[in-house]
Design an enzyme around this catalytic site. Structure first.
Site: not given
Ligand code: TPP
Ligand code: DXP
Ligand code: MG
Length: 627
Positions: A280, A363, A391
């Site tokens: 990344k 979540e 969610r």
């Protein structure tokens, strides 16, 4: 000068490039991203990590006939550059410009939109089964990051894939990072695989073999060698157990290896998972040096990576207040779903490390986990963006409210989120929470009131939710937090012609409208609702007996919002006083700058004045001031 990149206007333009040219193109794309995103901001880190992966996909497969899906799709900048949007790329996440995520309406190569994590595998399986039913032959390739596999939906899809199709390519893009470090057993499992010495040797072997002989043989050799290794090391690879043939881990920056591997995987007659290792922020040292790997950020200095220092944000105010309250209340625990930095909880973590929990991109689990803790006397705080809390609607009802458990939902990014666009605007939380019995729903006008509401939440015996926006706080002088009288609004100014209610951070617009109407000779009350639920019925009814109109300002859709709650109170008492509801319309709001979008959609003092003024002049009221 990016000689090669300037000649790329579609995936067809890379098919004839040789390995050296492809490597050059990758570096040109990387530099292009760094320079362009320095101006616009965006998800630099994730995109620097998938340049070669995306190039290899477009080199081997044929988008848009073959379908590419990316989980979250925040890492599709190279895909956009290669699919005819290079020249527009400087408009990404800008008003009227490219969306920062995949968007079906933006380009035929964007086959599936996203913005929330965990959806790529399910959608890809849907497309694969649809293809099979239609007798199609196209390839479906789904790229999902390592943190996307901490999301339950990814495993719901994995549970189904091998039963439903024989042809699907899943690419696990493993950079060992979510926005923060990836968390949990899944992350540790991936780490164990990729750091195992035998795999390191296999890597070196497979790299040499592919570079020497290339093609299907190479990948077969690699496969057999790894089979042997797996037999020794891993009695059963997680994905093999789900019925996918596992390949890798391979170097996600080795273009020739990726190309040969994808060519081989095209021939697979079972679903496959290719585990690629990427970095990344690759190619931009400030991103590699920083702890957040430059996940998503505003404009920055392309040399140093430095971004403009900002004011204190609502997230920071939330987290520092929570840490202070937790100093005095050992029941308080804080839960994030992979967003420690975004929610500010990375400020809470070092102060109360044992009472801080990052559950990954999960979540629903976060809320149920909180419910479990609440049954044991703790006061869990779920710090989850308004949009991502969508969610967890069912766990909020089924696990928290139905059992009347004292879980506190601190909903950051409530209201328009801006550059991220419709997948991230927090415009529905009042509508999806207001109908839940026993839910106390609040919106602070400034950071002091946020602290009051947090303190108040911990006195309640049931669920509560506090909504606050992205960005800088109001900047008021800090004072000690106080417990608020639940369901009581704050009357900032009395008035008898019109009552203006500014919900939360929309209070400045209410004050400005009231001042303007006062200047025109009308008597304007200003009310800070504070509580969306229970709404302050008495105050609304009291003013309904006096004023000619109400005006409500809220950073939420009109449908089912705070203004709707005011209408319901008036209807219950048979009042005919009109309510001008200044809120977002019943449509998805595009990405853009908050002020410009508020102006475009009428969330302004001007627009409110145009609507309410005629109600005042036409309803028997004449200006108080003579002359
Ligand atoms: C449901 C949901 N929760 C949280 C987020 C915020 N979010 C965006 S990207 C991301 C991390 C993704 O990590 P990974 O899948 O590994 O991709 P990478 O950025 O490392 O390429 C998170 C948590 C989201 N988009 N959707
Ligand atoms: C892609 C994603 O979902 C996150 O990176 C999100 O863009 C963060 O939003 P903020 O920048 O508002 O924290
Ligand atoms: Mg990752």
């Amino acid at each position: 000068m990016a000689a090669l990149l300037d000649s790329i206007n579609s995936p067809a333009d890379i098919k004839h490039l040789n390995p050296a040219q492809l490597a050059t193109l990758a570096e040109e794309i990387r530099e292009f991203l760094i320079q362009s995103l320095a101006k616009t901001g965006g998800h630099l880190g994730p995109n620097l990590g998938v340049v070669e992966l995306t190039l290899a996909m477009h080199y081997v497969f044929n988008s848009p006939q073959d379908k590419f899906l990316f989980d979250v799709s925040h890492q599709v900048y190279t895909h956009k550059i290669l699919t005819g949007r290079r020249e527009q790329f400087g408009t990404i996440r800008q008003p009227g410009g490219l969306n920062g995520f995949m968007l079906r309406t933006e380009c035929e190569h964007d086959c599936y939109g996203a913005g929330h994590a965990g959806t790529a595998l399910s959608a890809a399986l849907g497309m694969a089964v649809a293809r099979d039913l239609a007798g199609g032959t196209e390839d479906i390739v789904a790229v999902a990051g390592d943190a996307a596999f901490t999301n339950g939906i990814s495993f719901e899809a994995l549970n189904n894939i091998a039963d439903q199709t024989k042809k699907l390519i899943v690419v696990l893009n493993d950079n060992e990072w979510s926005i923060d470090r990836n968390v949990g057993a899944i992350a540790r499992y991936f780490h164990k695989v990729v750091t195992n010495e035998h795999y390191q040797q296999l890597h070196r072997l497979s790299k040499r073999v592919v570079e020497k002989i290339g093609g299907k043989t190479a990948v077969n050799v690699m496969r057999r060698a790894e089979e042997a290794a797996k037999g020794m090391l891993w009695p059963s690879m997680l994905f093999e157990e789900f019925g996918l043939d596992y390949y890798g881990p391979v170097d996600g920056h080795n273009l020739p290896l990726l190309i040969e591997t994808f060519k081989f995987l095209k021939t697979a007659e079972r679903p496959v998972l290719l585990h690629v290792l990427t970095q990344k922020g690759r190619g931009f040292q400030p991103a590699l040096d920083l702890t957040k790997k430059f996940h998503g950020l505003g404009p920055y200095d392309p040399e140093t990576g430095k971004t403009a220092a900002g004011q204190q944000t609502w997230s920071e105010a939330f987290a520092t207040t929570l840490a202070e309250l937790a100093n005095m209340d050992s029941r308080i625990v804080a839960i994030t779903a992979a967003m420690p930095n975004g929610t500010g909880l990375d400020l809470f973590r070092p102060i109360h490390p044992k009472r801080y929990f990052d559950v990954g991109i999960a979540e629903e689990h976060a809320v149920i986990f909180a419910a479990g803790m609440a049954t044991r006397g703790f006061r869990p705080v779920c710090a989850i963006y308004s949009t991502f809390l969508q969610r967890a609607f069912d766990p909020i009802v089924h696990d928290v409210a139905l059992q009347k458990l004292p879980v506190v939902f601190c909903m950051d990014r409530a209201g328009l989120s801006g550059d991220d666009g419709p997948t991230h605007h927090g415009l529905f939380d009042i509508a999806y929470l207001r109908g839940i019995p026993d839910m106390v729903l609040m919106a602070p006008k400034d950071e002091n009131e946020l602290a009051d509401m947090m303190k108040t939440s911990f006195t309640l015996e049931g669920p509560s939710a506090i909504r606050y926006p992205r960005g800088p706080v109001v900047g008021v002088q800090k004072r000690p937090a106080q417990v608020l009288p639940v369901g009581k609004a704050e009357v900032l100014a009395d008035g008898s012609d019109v009552a203006v209610l500014g919900l939360g951070h929309m209070m400045p617009l209410a004050l400005e409208l009231a001042a303007r109407l006062e200047g025109e000779g009308y008597s304007a009350a200003v009310i800070n609702p504070r509580f969306i639920k229970p709404i302050d019925r008495d105050t609304i009814i009291r003013y309904a007996e006096r004023v000619s109109a109400f005006v409500t300002f809220e950073d939420h859709v009109k449908m089912g919002g705070f203004g709707s709650a005011v209408l319901e109170v008036l209807e219950e008492v048979g009042s005919k006083v009109p309510v001008v509801r200044v809120a977002w319309p019943d449509q998805f709001i595009e990405h853009g700058k908050v002020d410009a979008l508020r102006k475009k959609y009428g969330l302004t003092v001007e627009a409110a004045h145009d609507q309410v003024f005629p109600m005042l002049t036409s309803r028997r009221r004449s200006p108080l001031l003579a002359g």
